[in-house]
Scaffold this active site. Structure first.
Site, short mmCIF file in Angstrom:
data_model
loop_
_atom_site.label_atom_id
_atom_site.label_comp_id
_atom_site.label_asym_id
_atom_site.label_seq_id
_atom_site.Cartn_x
_atom_site.Cartn_y
_atom_site.Cartn_z
N CYS A 75 0.00 3.94 2.63
CA CYS A 75 0.44 3.51 3.97
C CYS A 75 1.88 3.93 4.22
CB CYS A 75 0.34 1.98 4.09
SG CYS A 75 -1.32 1.31 3.90
N CYS B 270 0.83 -1.21 0.00
CA CYS B 270 0.00 0.00 0.00
C CYS B 270 0.86 1.26 0.00
CB CYS B 270 -0.92 -0.03 1.22
SG CYS B 270 -1.80 1.50 1.55
#
Length: 331
Positions: free
Chosen positions: A34, A31
């Site tokens: 993230c 991700c």
């Protein structure tokens, strides 16, 4: 200090019980957003972490899928704030401003709470949710899902606690060393040893385990030595009833499960017995009736101090394909 990397459900549940505030960062290695917000989160953790009070954690959702499912994480990153083991706020997506705002507010509330309580010690009830037994791996304390306005308790001695007393978050006064001082924070039966408890829930639950805590006094400490209350022995459970069952009605109705609590089932330190349920029979529970049929002794009084509901809150949702919040379509 930096965030704690969570490697098991048991580790996370332990932190929820030992730290008043817990912040969880659900992320994935693949991700991009993230990774972008990770330095912001790490900085907040370094600034605001306080042992046993504010704890920051990181949870790899791909590796800890049971936790991601338990808290309905449907996209990465997702930040969840817990207070006293209860989920209080969720921030979804890589929004540094929003994340900073939520966590700074949390820190402010923690500081105000400390000033008001004078940093009350363990057993005061202000340090967190009290649990009398370990929470099974993969599940959590869902006692907060109870609709307390709908609670009913038949054959309750009015000189003791109310039905909601059974679900208080504080440590029982008997265990906290308060003895008879103050309000009686337990319930006792009245005309005989039986109690009938009706528990409605705010959502459909999967109930895995029940914790029942009972601290009957010794004959020397009892208000009436001739009526020393007993611990429960036989408990019958009924699900999805629209109202509390009468005692005669319950005896004529087949229980979903009847459990006998043996003397050795009671933990000597916490006065708590774990009632393991046939989980397959408690998958879609909207109400629960607990019929305390008898006690472990010959008294006409039965005493219950606390009850905790352990399982999963809400409808179980499939994980599906997780989104990477913050990425534009086609990236």
């Amino acid at each position: 200090m930096p965030p704690i990397q969570i490697t098991s459900t048991e580790q996370f549940n332990s932190l929820l019980t030992s730290s008043r505030f817990v912040v969880a960062d659900f992320y994935a290695d693949w991700c991009g957003p993230c990774k972008a917000i990770a330095p912001v989160y790490d900085s907040l953790s370094t600034q605001l972490s306080r042992p046993n009070h504010i704890t920051f954690t990181k949870i790899n959702g791909d590796q800890q899928q049971a936790l991601a499912q338990a808290y309905f994480v449907s996209a990465y990153p997702t930040f969840i704030v817990f207070e006293n083991g209860r989920k209080t706020q969720t921030v979804q997506g890589a929004d540094p401003r929003k994340l900073n705002e939520v966590i700074q507010k949390l820190a402010s509330e923690a500081t105000k709470s400390d000033s008001a309580s004078g940093q009350a010690g363990e057993g005061s009830g202000s340090g967190g949710i009290w649990l009398g037994a370990a929470v099974p791996r993969g599940y959590s304390d869902i006692t907060d899902q109870i609709d307390q306005k709908g609670l009913e308790l038949l054959n309750r001695d009015s000189q003791h606690g109310l039905p909601k007393t059974l679900f208080e978050a504080s440590k029982p006064s008997a265990l906290a060393g308060k003895g008879k001082a103050g309000e009686k924070d337990w319930v006792e039966s009245d005309t005989d040893e039986q109690l009938m408890l009706y528990i409605p829930f705010q959502s459909t639950l999967k109930v895995h385990t029940l914790h029942v805590t009972s601290f009957p006094p010794s004959a020397d400490d009892a208000e009436d030595p001739d009526e020393v209350p007993m611990r429960p022995r036989t408990v019958s459970l009924y699900t999805n009833r629209s109202h509390v069952l009468g005692f005669d009605e319950a005896e004529d109705t087949v229980a979903v499960q009847t459990i006998e609590i043996k003397p050795e089932d009671w933990d000597s330190k916490t006065g708590t017995a774990k009632l393991d349920l046939r989980f397959v029979k408690f998958q879609s529970v909207t109400t629960l009736v607990m019929f305390f049929v008898d006690g472990d002794g010959d008294s006409d009084k039965l005493r219950v101090d606390r009850i905790r509901i352990i399982g999963e809150a809400g409808e179980k949702r499939a994980m599906g394909k997780l989104e990477k919040i913050g990425d534009e379509p086609g990236e």
